[in-house]
Write an enzyme that holds these catalytic residues in place. Structure first.
Site: not given
Ligand code: DOR
Length: 436
Positions: A62, A64, A96, A154, A181, A280, A307, A326
């Site tokens: 997980h 980004h 995303n 997500d 999610h 989140n 994450d 995040g």
């Molecule tokens: O804290 C988070 N950041 N939770 C998420 O589900 C998305 C992520 C993000 O893409 O920044």
């Protein structure tokens, strides 16, 4: 591809549960031999692994990576460097981005860019719905063919139950998991942290645990209905843990991951309006953290995933309400696993290796994850005794948004083997001693 001989490492095999000292020879990207007192064949790179743990290569399911579209936050190039520096040989990239990875074109792009970098491997996750907007199904089959290893919206929950049902039916046929999610959005609308006493004191709008638990419950019911593999992303509440435990006890194909920040911190980390702790799902209560740790120990939680959510400095240096959610997690994850779980006796070494390597690989359908002759030679070497302060300025990630800055952690990755190459990232324990 050259040969690499790791001398006198402590091998940790989550497959058999064994921990033992031995030499390990890598050849042609595979584990050629595991034995004691092995001599190095000519032309072999020799690494003194005395004092190091050797895990099968860790995989983060997980992350980004932000490319395409948000390259000012992170790129695939910086993200895979952060992965390697954090001890990960592969990552699953969430969709995303901008555009959202909801087509074969974007999925193929992410995969190809990952290959070009030649460091940690990048496995794209395709969106469940077009634009992750929750209205229309994304072309799952085409994305699977283009290399998607899983499907997820997500950042958002797919609230439309009929669409989720259909998506799960397709994902099942395509033999790929749905990563959910879990956040019922009407309950969290406008929320910026966990709902409870701390939010009240700070005057911030809360997101209740019930929002996560309602979503987990519905998704488990749909997973049972459709036979799809449901993977619950970033589980954070005691109630969600109970639901997953119950689903597993009935033999359902349900797995779950937890992040290092959720098993380490409580909502109190937000005090002082610390946007670096705005995430989140939100950081929860002490009782939730205890439940997550218990669930790691008893196997309810299968996977530790970061994450990794890098954001630019100027985005986080604003009022708490305005800051994005995040935490940049790739480069502190293994040290948090050791400091908070292994050294505290919550996980033993094979369990830690299972949650960082074997189980993530099973989720994504990747081979490896065990230490045995003939297996793919992806490895993570860890110095369990190394102490180091978290210094975000030294991150390879563009995202320095971490609540752990200045924390002194014990147990750090020292290097990885990926694509047949040994990539050191910190001094080996033996080298450290020579310096003194
Ligand atoms: O804290 C988070 N950041 N939770 C998420 O589900 C998305 C992520 C993000 O893409 O920044």
């Amino acid at each position: 591809m050259k040969r690499i001989l790791f001398k006198s490492g402590t091998l940790v095999d989550p497959g058999s549960g064994r921990v033992w000292q031995a030499d390990l020879l890598v050849e042609e990207g595979r584990i050629k031999a595991i034995d004691s007192g092995m001599a190095a064949p000519r032309g072999t790179e020799v690494v003194n692994a005395d004092g190091c743990l050797i895990f099968p290569g860790c995989v983060d399911v997980h992350v980004h990576l932000r490319e395409p579209g948000f390259e000012y936050k992170e790129t695939i190039a910086t993200g895979v460097r952060a992965a390697v520096r954090g001890g990960f040989v592969a990552v699953a990239a969430m969709p995303n981005t901008r555009p959202v990875a909801d087509s074969a074109a974007v999925v193929g792009y992410v995969r190809a860019r990952g290959e070009e970098e030649g460091l940690a491997r990048v496995f794209p996750v395709g969106a469940l719905s077009r634009g992750s907007e929750g209205k229309e199904m994304a072309p799952l089959g085409e994305m699977r063919q283009a290399g998607a290893v899983a499907f997820s919206d997500d950042g958002r929950w797919l609230a439309d139950a009929q669409l989720m049902r259909r998506v799960m039916e397709y994902a099942r046929m395509l033999k790929a998991p749905v990563i959910s999610h879990c956040e019922e959005p009407t309950l969290t609308k406008g929320g910026v942290m966990n709902e409870g006493i701390t939010a009240t004191v700070l005057g911030l709008r809360g997101m209740p645990a019930a929002a996560e638990e309602i979503a987990v419950a519905r998704d488990i019911i749909l997973a049972e209905f459709t036979g799809c593999h449901l993977h619950v992303a970033h589980i954070s509440t005691a109630g969600a843990v109970r639901l997953v435990r119950e689903a597993k006890s009935r033999g359902l194909k349900v797995t779950a991951e937890v992040t290092p920040h959720h098993f380490t911190l409580t909502e109190e980390a937000v005090q002082g309006y610390a946007t670096c702790a705005k995430v989140n799902p939100p950081l929860r209560t002490r009782a939730d953290v205890e439940a997550l740790r218990e669930a790691l120990a008893d196997g309810t939680i299968d996977i530790i995933a970061t994450d990794h959510a890098p954001h630019a400095r100027e985005e986080k240096e604003v009022e708490f309400d305005q800051a994005p959610f995040g935490i940049s997690g790739l480069e502190t994850a293994i040290a948090l696993v050791f400091t908070e779980l292994v050294h505290k006796g919550i996980l033993n070494l094979p369990q830690a290796a299972a949650k960082l390597s074997l189980n993530p690989r099973r989720l994504l359908g990747l081979p490896g994850g065990v230490l045995a002759e003939g297996e793919p030679a992806e490895l993570t070497l860890i110095d369990p005794e190394r102490e180091e302060e978290v210094d975000p300025a030294a991150f390879a990630s563009k995202g320095r948004n971490t609540p752990f800055a200045g924390w002194r952690l014990k147990g750090w990755p020292v290097g990885v083997v990926v694509r047949g190459k040994w990539i050191p990232v910190r001094p080996l324990p033996g080298e450290g001693l020579r310096e003194i």
